[in-house]
Design an enzyme around this catalytic site. Structure first.
Site, short mmCIF file in Angstrom:
data_model
loop_
_atom_site.label_atom_id
_atom_site.label_comp_id
_atom_site.label_asym_id
_atom_site.label_seq_id
_atom_site.Cartn_x
_atom_site.Cartn_y
_atom_site.Cartn_z
N GLY A 135 36.72 37.54 48.16
CA GLY A 135 37.17 36.16 47.97
C GLY A 135 37.31 35.74 46.51
O GLY A 135 37.21 34.55 46.20
N SER A 136 37.59 36.70 45.60
CA SER A 136 37.72 36.29 44.20
C SER A 136 39.00 35.45 43.98
O SER A 136 39.00 34.53 43.17
CB SER A 136 37.69 37.49 43.26
N ASN A 137 40.06 35.76 44.70
CA ASN A 137 41.28 34.93 44.59
C ASN A 137 41.02 33.54 45.16
O ASN A 137 41.45 32.53 44.60
CB ASN A 137 42.45 35.60 45.30
N MET A 148 42.89 40.55 55.65
CA MET A 148 43.29 41.90 56.00
C MET A 148 43.77 42.05 57.45
O MET A 148 43.68 43.13 58.02
CB MET A 148 42.13 42.87 55.72
N ARG A 149 44.26 40.99 58.02
CA ARG A 149 44.80 41.07 59.38
C ARG A 149 46.28 40.72 59.35
O ARG A 149 46.69 39.86 58.55
CB ARG A 149 44.08 40.07 60.30
N HIS A 188 49.75 40.14 46.89
CA HIS A 188 49.66 41.58 47.09
C HIS A 188 49.52 42.28 45.74
O HIS A 188 50.25 41.96 44.79
CB HIS A 188 50.91 42.09 47.83
C1 GRF Z 1 43.42 41.36 46.36
O1 GRF Z 1 43.71 42.48 45.55
C2 GRF Z 1 44.64 40.93 47.12
O2 GRF Z 1 45.84 41.12 46.43
C3 GRF Z 1 44.61 41.84 48.31
O3 GRF Z 1 43.24 41.95 48.65
C4 GRF Z 1 42.46 41.75 47.47
C5 GRF Z 1 41.48 40.66 47.78
O4 GRF Z 1 40.55 40.46 46.75
N1 GRF Z 1 45.45 41.35 49.37
P1 GRF Z 1 39.62 39.17 46.78
O5 GRF Z 1 38.96 39.12 48.15
O6 GRF Z 1 40.48 37.96 46.53
O7 GRF Z 1 38.62 39.39 45.69
#
Ligand code: GRF
Length: 194
Positions: free
Chosen positions: A14-16, A91-92, A110
């Site tokens: 969940g860093s994004n 991831m689904r 992505h």
């Molecule tokens: C990121 O690299 C995103 O592009 C991909 O999964 C990763 C998720 O990272 N779809 P985070 O959970 O946001 O740290």
């Protein structure tokens, strides 16, 4: 002033998501996070979201069929009046019916320059190919996997003495910046067109 309401879906770290939540809190991104939903109860990002006071929920794909899990997501989206669905490491694969229902309103990030290296291992696949330039893509979700209309891309170079860990770190740093700036533009344009 009313801000666009955004739901964020995650599956892991969940860093994004955290970078978007922080930007909403500081006002850098003029949006309101309605909830953070995870496809897995073990996602670290759930605790992070809760630590910012964000409502969290689990759509338990392990015990539910996709159709049922998506029904729960839809119910939560309706209940919270969310306008946008922001996928941040979710991831689904969403069903065509789900994508159709929210056409143009589901955004994904992505970690490669699509159409190169789609799928679950964009960073590793780019690294293993030996390619010198990879990057990050933000796109609208369509019925395919990592195929929808591209909103923004940014390059990340593979450096001469790079390691996959360093390369991955720079990809993530780029992701955090690009997701915020792209959403900012998207919400501003959407407001103009309303
Ligand atoms: C990121 O690299 C995103 O592009 C991909 O999964 C990763 C998720 O990272 N779809 P985070 O959970 O946001 O740290």
């Amino acid at each position: 002033m009313t801000f666009p309401k955004i739901a964020i879906l995650i599956s892991g770290t969940g860093s994004n998501m955290e970078s978007i939540v922080k930007a909403c809190k500081t006002g850098e991104l003029k949006a309101e996070v309605t909830f953070v939903g995870s496809s897995s109860s073990g996602a670290k990002g759930l605790q992070t979201a809760a630590s910012y006071g964000i409502d969290t929920c689990v759509f338990n794909y392990k015990s539910l069929e996709r159709e049922k899990a998506e029904k729960e997501i839809i119910e939560k989206i309706i209940k919270t009046n969310s306008e946008w669905i922001i996928l941040a490491g979710f991831m689904r694969v969403l069903s065509p019916a789900f994508v159709k229902r929210f056409t143009g309103k589901i955004i994904n990030i992505h970690p490669s320059l699509l159409p190169l290296f789609p799928g679950a291992h964009g960073i590793e696949d780019a690294w293993n190919s030996g390619i010198k330039v990879s990057g990050v893509t933000i796109h609208i979700v369509d019925e395919g996997v990592d195929t929808g209309p591209i909103l923004a891309q940014e390059k990340v170079l593979r450096l001469p003495n790079d390691t996959i860990e360093l390369f991955e770190e720079r990809i993530h740093q780029t992701e955090h910046m690009l997701y915020k700036s792209t959403l900012k533009k998207l919400f501003a344009e959407n407001k103009k067109n309303k």
